[in-house]
Scaffold this motif. Structure first.
Motif: not given
Length: 263
Positions: A40-41, A44-45, A66, A70, A73-74, A86, A90, A194
Motif C-alpha cells: 500500500g502506501g 508500495g513505496t 484498490l 487509498d 498515498r499509493q 492493487r 503495482a 507513509s
C-alpha cells in the motif's frame, strides 16, 4: 552473483559510484529476492525504491482491491485502477519503471498457508502489513527460516522502524509481546508520512543486502513526524520469547498453523 549488463551499469551508475558501494554491491542487489507484504502506501513505496535500486526480484503480496481513499498515498496506483486488485497494478508500474527487475504479484494476504513458501524463497522480507495477524505470521516464519526482516509501521503522524535478524536481534514478539489494537481502515494518514517511512525501510533492506552503512540492528527508530522528532531505542531481547527465545514455542495457534503449512 549475477553479472551486470551494460544497460544496468549505466542505469545504476550514480549509486555504483557511492563510496563503499561499487559494482559488487550492485551485483548483490541484482542477485537478491525481496518479499514485500502489504503493498500500500508503505509497502508500495518501499517496493518502488527497491525496484529503482536494482533488486533482481520482488515478490509483492497483498490481497484486496484498490480503494479511492487509498489514492492519497499509493504512488504505484492510477485513478482508473480503483476497485481492481492493487498488487497487479503495482507490478505493472514497477516493470514499466525498471524492466530489468522481475516482479511477482500475489493477490493474497499473508496466511498460514502461504507464509512459509514465501519466506523460504527470499533473501529478506519487508513487513508492511496493516495488521498484527499478518505481521506475527511473517515474523515467526522469518525466525523459523533464518530470514532477515525489516519491520516498519505507522499510525497517524507516528512511525517506527527496525531490522530483525534472527539469532542476533529481538524479534517482533520481543518488541511487541502485547499487540496494539489497530483499526486498519479508519486511521488518518498523510501520504508523505507513509512515504518517508517507506524510503527508510527500503534503505534498510538495501543496506542489509549490500553491506552499505549500518542497519538498525537491535535498535528501534521511532518517529513523530508532526514535530520531526526521531529517537533510537534499544528494544528488549527476551531470552524467553515464545518465538525467538531459547527453547521457543511459537504463540498459541501460530505454531500449529505454521507447521501445518510447511513445504
Amino acid at each position: 552473483m549475477l553479472n551486470l549488463t551494460s544497460t544496468e551499469l549505466e542505469r545504476y551508475r550514480r549509486q555504483i559510484t557511492l563510496p563503499g558501494f561499487g559494482e559488487k554491491a550492485q551485483q548483490r542487489l541484482k542477485s537478491s529476492t525481496v518479499l514485500v507484504t502489504g503493498v500500500g502506501g508503505l509497502g508500495g513505496t518501499a517496493a518502488l525504491y527497491l525496484a529503482v535500486a536494482g533488486v533482481g526480484r520482488l515478490i509483492l503480496v497483498r490481497g484486496g482491491n484498490l480503494r479511492l481513499d487509498d489514492m492519497n498515498r499509493q504512488v504505484l496506483m492510477t485513478d482508473d485502477w480503483v476497485n481492481q486488485p492493487r498488487v497487479f497494478k503495482a507490478k505493472e508500474t514497477l516493470e514499466a519503471i525498471n524492466p530489468d527487475v522481475q516482479v511477482d504479484a500475489i493477490c493474497e494476504y499473508i496466511t498460514p498457508d502461504n507464509v512459509n513458501q514465501l519466506v523460504r524463497q527470499v533473501d529478506i522480507a519487508l513487513d508492511c502489513a496493516h495488521n498484527f495477524t499478518e505481521r506475527d505470521l511473517l515474523n515467526a516464519a522469518c525466525v523459523r527460516w533464518n530470514t532477515p526482516m525489516v519491520e516498519a509501521a505507522m499510525n497517524d503522524m507516528e512511525a517506527y522502524l527496525t531490522t530483525i535478524v534472527p539469532g542476533q536481534t529481538p524479534c517482533l514478539s520481543c518488541i511487541f509481546p502485547e499487540k496494539p489494537d489497530w483499526d486498519r481502515r479508519s486511521f488518518g494518514v498523510l501520504g508523505a508520512v507513509s512515504g518517508t517511512l517507506a524510503c527508510l525501510a527500503a534503505l534498510e533492506a538495501i543496506k542489509l543486502v549490500t553491506g552499505l552503512g549500518e542497519p538498525l540492528l537491535s535498535q528501534l527508530l521511532t518517529m513523530d513526524l508532526s514535530r520531526l522528532e526521531f529517537a533510537k531505542r534499544r528494544p528488549y531481547h527476551d531470552p524467553n520469547c515464545s518465538v525467538c527465545g531459547n527453547g521457543a514455542e511459537l504463540p498459541k495457534g501460530v505454531a500449529h498453523l505454521l507447521s501445518s503449512s510447511l513445504v
